[in-house]
Motif scaffolding. Structure first.
Motif, PDB file in Angstrom:
ATOM      1  N   HIS A 230      19.870  18.637  34.516  1.00  0.00           N
ATOM      2  CA  HIS A 230      20.906  17.608  34.657  1.00  0.00           C
ATOM      3  C   HIS A 230      21.073  16.931  33.294  1.00  0.00           C
ATOM      4  CE1 HIS A 230      20.417  18.064  39.002  1.00  0.00           C
ATOM      5  NE2 HIS A 230      19.119  17.853  38.845  1.00  0.00           N
ATOM      6  N   TYR A 231      22.326  16.751  32.886  1.00  0.00           N
ATOM      7  CA  TYR A 231      22.593  16.164  31.566  1.00  0.00           C
ATOM      8  C   TYR A 231      23.810  15.250  31.655  1.00  0.00           C
ATOM      9  CZ  TYR A 231      24.063  16.018  26.618  1.00  0.00           C
ATOM     10  OH  TYR A 231      24.453  15.621  25.357  1.00  0.00           O
ATOM     11  N   TRP A 232      23.600  13.997  31.244  1.00  0.00           N
ATOM     12  CA  TRP A 232      24.684  13.012  31.177  1.00  0.00           C
ATOM     13  C   TRP A 232      24.954  12.672  29.712  1.00  0.00           C
ATOM     14  CZ3 TRP A 232      20.898  12.985  34.870  1.00  0.00           C
ATOM     15  CH2 TRP A 232      21.264  12.833  36.210  1.00  0.00           C
ATOM     16  N   PRO A 247      26.373  14.030  36.857  1.00  0.00           N
ATOM     17  CA  PRO A 247      26.035  14.621  35.553  1.00  0.00           C
ATOM     18  C   PRO A 247      27.243  15.312  34.936  1.00  0.00           C
ATOM     19  CG  PRO A 247      24.405  15.213  37.232  1.00  0.00           C
ATOM     20  CD  PRO A 247      25.566  14.600  37.955  1.00  0.00           C
ATOM     21  N   HIS A 249      26.686  17.890  33.174  1.00  0.00           N
ATOM     22  CA  HIS A 249      26.266  19.276  33.317  1.00  0.00           C
ATOM     23  C   HIS A 249      25.090  19.310  34.290  1.00  0.00           C
ATOM     24  CE1 HIS A 249      24.908  23.339  32.250  1.00  0.00           C
ATOM     25  NE2 HIS A 249      23.684  22.826  32.262  1.00  0.00           N
ATOM     26  N   SER A 250      25.117  20.233  35.253  1.00  0.00           N
ATOM     27  CA  SER A 250      24.000  20.424  36.173  1.00  0.00           C
ATOM     28  C   SER A 250      23.872  21.901  36.501  1.00  0.00           C
ATOM     29  CB  SER A 250      24.209  19.648  37.477  1.00  0.00           C
ATOM     30  OG  SER A 250      23.722  18.337  37.379  1.00  0.00           O
ATOM     31  N   GLY A 255      22.362  15.868  41.464  1.00  0.00           N
ATOM     32  CA  GLY A 255      22.118  14.904  40.397  1.00  0.00           C
ATOM     33  C   GLY A 255      23.088  13.737  40.464  1.00  0.00           C
ATOM     34  N   ALA A 303      17.444  13.432  40.481  1.00  0.00           N
ATOM     35  CA  ALA A 303      17.375  14.638  39.666  1.00  0.00           C
ATOM     36  C   ALA A 303      16.588  15.729  40.375  1.00  0.00           C
ATOM     37  CB  ALA A 303      16.738  14.318  38.314  1.00  0.00           C
ATOM     38  N   ARG A 393      18.752  13.393  29.662  1.00  0.00           N
ATOM     39  CA  ARG A 393      18.492  14.801  29.931  1.00  0.00           C
ATOM     40  C   ARG A 393      17.272  14.950  30.841  1.00  0.00           C
ATOM     41  NH1 ARG A 393      20.862  17.554  25.231  1.00  0.00           N
ATOM     42  NH2 ARG A 393      19.887  19.459  26.007  1.00  0.00           N
TER      43      ARG A 393
END
Length: 464
Positions: A230-232, A247, A249-250, A255, A303, A393
């Protein structure tokens, strides 16, 4: 506090062997150059064990970087060349240094170069004698790949940008003191995670304290490419008050980031984001602002880690002048389970800084894994001020249920990376999802033994 440098670099009769440490800690003198009052502070600070160890290691850090002869001598040479055109007139006007221009260029500057060459060894010996240490040892530090991460030793970040560290830092070596604990930290590049050390007692902990008693020791920090579960990066946030942030990206669903609690605090975007801890190609854009009062709220990060292990959290944070000065990180592994607190309190500054955490194996392959960040200090109760976040992240490696870590192997035929483990004569792996339809097993000498059809998604098992 720098008081004076009259005894520096061989000035007067003080050559490289002059024991300045003993000179600066003598007690009982009444007059110049080291009366009792001038040595009082350092003498007493060195009676504190923590300060003493930091002093010894900080001294060694500077000897290994700032005062390396191959750094100091070029500086001396550069300054000599800068002053040289003016020296004839200077000597004619003031009569100093004695002996004229040639004496200045060859002897006086030469003394400084000799001092730079000889002083590190002398200083190491002075420290050893003063503190009664057993001796010195050479520490060699390397990394599995310098693009994947770097090492901090005490106060030194082993990066090309650090003064006194070579442009190609690894392998690096320095001289330290036997029996004096040194601090080592393995710091991954965004997109990678630390997996283990070679050469230390606690190989799976990214930040370790280690003492050495041998004459030479070597450590290696290992990093692997991480999966960004998971990325914010917050660069697509709307200009409004925010309740839940999905997020950017997941790899798996579930997430979410929120700011639950009581009071008037809320989340919104802020224009001064950062590229610190960002993935390649992500610009500074927006950041996330968690507004005060924050002491009655928490930054909640849902997450899930299903299919992943070696879980890490990293994020960039800073505060405004009235924002909370401390953050606490906790996690839970069950939806209604207890919160576990990580044993560190983040001191939040007004500049962007990255903080990294590695979680226990309870976080592995966990659909309910949740993290929360709590805000502490009196300022957290204020009506103004905020903490800011960017590039949050949650990362890991593909989960290996039959080992302490997660493993990655390579298919020689296709050069595709596979995530694999074995148990009771069966090889398990996650399908690579990229069109590979056949897996060929090779013997150690490269002979193909058997092939298996592995097309499709999901987990596959082959006997061996």
């Amino acid at each position: 506090m720098l008081f004076d440098t009259d005894f520096g670099f061989g000035l007067g009769n003080n050559n490289a062997s002059h024991n300045t440490l003993r000179f600066a800690t003598q007690a009982g003198n009444t007059g110049w150059p080291n009366p009792d009052w001038s040595t009082f502070l350092l003498r007493n600070l060195l009676t504190n064990e923590e300060f003493k160890l930091q002093f010894i290691n900080r001294f060694a850090d500077h000897i290994n970087t700032t005062y390396r002869p191959n750094r100091v001598i070029p500086i001396i040479t550069t300054m000599r060349n800068l002053l040289e055109p003016e020296m004839h007139e200077h000597i004619a006007r003031w009569g100093r240094p004695w002996g004229g221009y040639e004496n200045w260029r060859n002897n006086e500057v030469g003394k400084m170069i000799d001092f730079a060459n000889e002083r590190p060894t002398q200083q190491l010996n002075h420290i050893r004698q003063y503190f009664g240490l057993a001796g010195t040892f050479r520490l060699n530090i390397n990394v599995s790949n310098s693009n994947h991460g770097h090492v901090r030793i005490n106060s030194i970040y082993l990066l090309p940008s650090t003064e006194g560290v070579p442009s190609i830092p690894y392998p690096w070596s320095g001289v330290y003191f036997q029996g004096v604990p040194i601090e080592l930290e393995a710091i991954p590049t965004p997109g990678y995670i630390f997996t283990h050390w070679e050469g230390v007692d606690n190989p799976t902990t990214s930040k370790v304290e280690q003492s050495f008693s041998e004459n030479s020791a070597s450590v290696v920090a290992h990093f692997e490419e991480a999966s960004p579960i998971h990325y914010w990066h917050f660069n697509t946030l709307p200009a409004e008050s925010l309740t839940t942030i999905m997020p950017d990206h997941s790899l798996i669903p579930g997430g979410a980031l929120s700011y639950p609690g009581n009071g008037g605090g809320y989340m919104d975007r802020v224009d001064d984001g950062t590229t610190i801890n960002a993935s390649e190609g992500i610009d500074d854009g927006f950041g996330l602002r968690a507004r005060n009062p924050s002491y009655t709220r928490e930054l909640m990060i849902e997450a899930p880690t299903t299919g992943f292990g070696n879980i890490t959290l990293s994020y960039a944070t800073k505060r405004t002048s009235n924002g909370a000065t401390k953050q606490i990180v906790q996690f839970r592994t069950d939806t209604n389970g207890p919160w576990y607190q990580l044993p560190v309190t983040i001191q939040v500054t007004t500049e962007w800084e990255v903080h990294r955490f590695t979680f226990t194996e309870k976080a592995n392959n966990n659909p309910d894994f949740t993290i929360r960040i709590l805000f502490q200090c009196d300022q957290a109760s204020g009506e103004s001020g905020n903490n800011r976040f960017d590039n949050v992240r949650v990362e890991g490696l593909n989960y290996n249920p039959n080992s302490d870590c997660c493993s990655q192997t390579m298919s020689p035929e296709s050069n595709h990376k596979l995530d694999a483990w074995h148990s009771q004569g069966v090889l398990y792996f996650n399908n690579p999802y990229d069109g590979v339809s056949t897996l060929t097993l090779y013997s150690a000498n490269g002979v193909a033994m058997s092939s298996y059809r592995v097309s499709g998604r999901g987990q596959h098992a082959v006997p061996f």
